[in-house]
Design a protein around this motif. Structure first.
Motif, PDB file in Angstrom:
ATOM      1  N   PHE A  23      -3.796  69.371  24.471  1.00 39.26           N
ATOM      2  CA  PHE A  23      -4.025  68.377  23.417  1.00 39.26           C
ATOM      3  C   PHE A  23      -5.510  68.045  23.298  1.00 39.26           C
ATOM      4  O   PHE A  23      -6.067  68.021  22.204  1.00 39.26           O
ATOM      5  CB  PHE A  23      -3.216  67.117  23.729  1.00 39.26           C
ATOM      6  N   GLU A  24      -6.147  67.816  24.423  1.00 38.91           N
ATOM      7  CA  GLU A  24      -7.576  67.470  24.435  1.00 38.91           C
ATOM      8  C   GLU A  24      -8.435  68.620  23.927  1.00 38.91           C
ATOM      9  O   GLU A  24      -9.442  68.399  23.254  1.00 38.91           O
ATOM     10  CB  GLU A  24      -8.000  67.030  25.828  1.00 38.91           C
ATOM     11  N   LYS A  25      -8.025  69.843  24.217  1.00 39.64           N
ATOM     12  CA  LYS A  25      -8.798  71.003  23.775  1.00 39.64           C
ATOM     13  C   LYS A  25      -8.790  71.116  22.251  1.00 39.64           C
ATOM     14  O   LYS A  25      -9.825  71.292  21.631  1.00 39.64           O
ATOM     15  CB  LYS A  25      -8.255  72.288  24.403  1.00 39.64           C
ATOM     16  N   PHE A  26      -7.611  70.997  21.619  1.00 32.02           N
ATOM     17  CA  PHE A  26      -7.609  71.187  20.170  1.00 32.02           C
ATOM     18  C   PHE A  26      -7.977  69.940  19.392  1.00 32.02           C
ATOM     19  O   PHE A  26      -8.304  70.021  18.210  1.00 32.02           O
ATOM     20  CB  PHE A  26      -6.328  71.857  19.639  1.00 32.02           C
ATOM     21  N   THR A  27      -7.977  68.759  20.025  1.00 28.80           N
ATOM     22  CA  THR A  27      -8.451  67.559  19.323  1.00 28.80           C
ATOM     23  C   THR A  27      -9.927  67.279  19.609  1.00 28.80           C
ATOM     24  O   THR A  27     -10.525  66.435  18.952  1.00 28.80           O
ATOM     25  CB  THR A  27      -7.646  66.301  19.734  1.00 28.80           C
TER      26      THR A  27
ATOM     27  N   GLU B 164      -1.565  67.405  28.323  1.00 30.25           N
ATOM     28  CA  GLU B 164      -2.778  66.668  27.964  1.00 30.25           C
ATOM     29  C   GLU B 164      -3.987  67.582  27.788  1.00 30.25           C
ATOM     30  O   GLU B 164      -4.768  67.417  26.849  1.00 30.25           O
ATOM     31  CB  GLU B 164      -3.081  65.591  29.012  1.00 30.25           C
TER      32      GLU B 164
ATOM     33  N   ASN C 279       1.653  65.195  17.067  1.00 33.61           N
ATOM     34  CA  ASN C 279       1.312  65.866  18.322  1.00 33.61           C
ATOM     35  C   ASN C 279       1.073  64.806  19.379  1.00 33.61           C
ATOM     36  O   ASN C 279       0.263  63.900  19.197  1.00 33.61           O
ATOM     37  CB  ASN C 279       0.063  66.723  18.142  1.00 33.61           C
TER      38      ASN C 279
ATOM     39  N   GLU D   5      -1.999  53.872  21.790  1.00 36.75           N
ATOM     40  CA  GLU D   5      -2.616  54.586  20.679  1.00 36.75           C
ATOM     41  C   GLU D   5      -1.795  54.461  19.404  1.00 36.75           C
ATOM     42  O   GLU D   5      -2.310  54.603  18.305  1.00 36.75           O
ATOM     43  CB  GLU D   5      -2.861  56.059  21.056  1.00 36.75           C
TER      44      GLU D   5
ATOM     45  N   PRO E  98       0.367  64.022  23.534  1.00 36.29           N
ATOM     46  CA  PRO E  98       0.027  64.560  24.855  1.00 36.29           C
ATOM     47  C   PRO E  98       0.954  63.994  25.929  1.00 36.29           C
ATOM     48  O   PRO E  98       1.280  62.804  25.913  1.00 36.29           O
ATOM     49  CB  PRO E  98      -1.411  64.074  25.072  1.00 36.29           C
TER      50      PRO E  98
ATOM     51  N   SER F 270     -11.076  65.712  22.039  1.00 24.14           N
ATOM     52  CA  SER F 270     -11.104  64.291  22.351  1.00 24.14           C
ATOM     53  C   SER F 270     -10.211  64.027  23.550  1.00 24.14           C
ATOM     54  O   SER F 270      -9.237  64.746  23.781  1.00 24.14           O
ATOM     55  CB  SER F 270     -10.575  63.513  21.133  1.00 24.14           C
ATOM     56  N   LYS F 271     -10.525  62.999  24.314  1.00 24.75           N
ATOM     57  CA  LYS F 271      -9.684  62.616  25.450  1.00 24.75           C
ATOM     58  C   LYS F 271      -8.399  61.975  24.936  1.00 24.75           C
ATOM     59  O   LYS F 271      -8.420  61.246  23.945  1.00 24.75           O
ATOM     60  CB  LYS F 271     -10.405  61.608  26.352  1.00 24.75           C
ATOM     61  N   ALA F 272      -7.303  62.242  25.611  1.00 27.63           N
ATOM     62  CA  ALA F 272      -6.047  61.561  25.306  1.00 27.63           C
ATOM     63  C   ALA F 272      -6.183  60.100  25.730  1.00 27.63           C
ATOM     64  O   ALA F 272      -6.876  59.787  26.698  1.00 27.63           O
ATOM     65  CB  ALA F 272      -4.893  62.230  26.047  1.00 27.63           C
TER      66      ALA F 272
END
Length: 135
Positions: A53-57, A50, A8, A69, A10, A59-61
């Protein structure tokens, strides 16, 4: 047990990223503004905005302008394939951080960043010139 792995990733603009990856020769399909599926050989990479992605992890991208990364390494069939691919990347708006070149007398590759700054490495390995294994 046989399992698939989906990566996955972002991105700032799913449609723009999908167009970029198609232009450089990958197969990407946009599923609306929420995601796209990118096939790189046998690997599936899902492109997400982004914020999603941030919502389901939870965590910040990663800020790819200041850090990396991960680096995705892709095999190439020849030196010429590396050179041609890198020209496509530059033409499509990607940036090359490692110009095509030889390493250790048997590897030829280049590094590039996609539109979102994610790092990629394209590498041709001449097995006839590889060092022999020692035990």
């Amino acid at each position: 047990m046989s399992q698939e792995i989906w990566i996955n990733l972002p991105v700032k603009d799913v449609e723009r990223s999908t167009a970029f990856f198609n232009e450089i020769g990958f197969h990407a399909v946009n599923f609306g503004n929420e995601r796209a599926k990118l096939d790189v050989g046998q690997t599936t990479i899902l492109l997400f905005p982004e914020a999603v992605f941030e919502k389901f992890t939870v965590s910040k991208a990663a800020d790819t302008s200041h850090s990396a990364e991960v680096i995705f390494s892709i095999s190439a069939g020849s030196r010429e394939e590396v050179d041609t691919f890198i020209r496509k990347v530059e033409s499509a708006g990607g940036s090359v951080f490692g110009k095509p070149g030889e390493t250790d007398g048997w590897m030829y590759g280049a590094g590039f960043a996609d539109l979102d700054g994610h790092r990629w490495n394209l590498l041709y390995m001449d097995e006839s010139k590889m060092p022999k294994e020692t035990k």
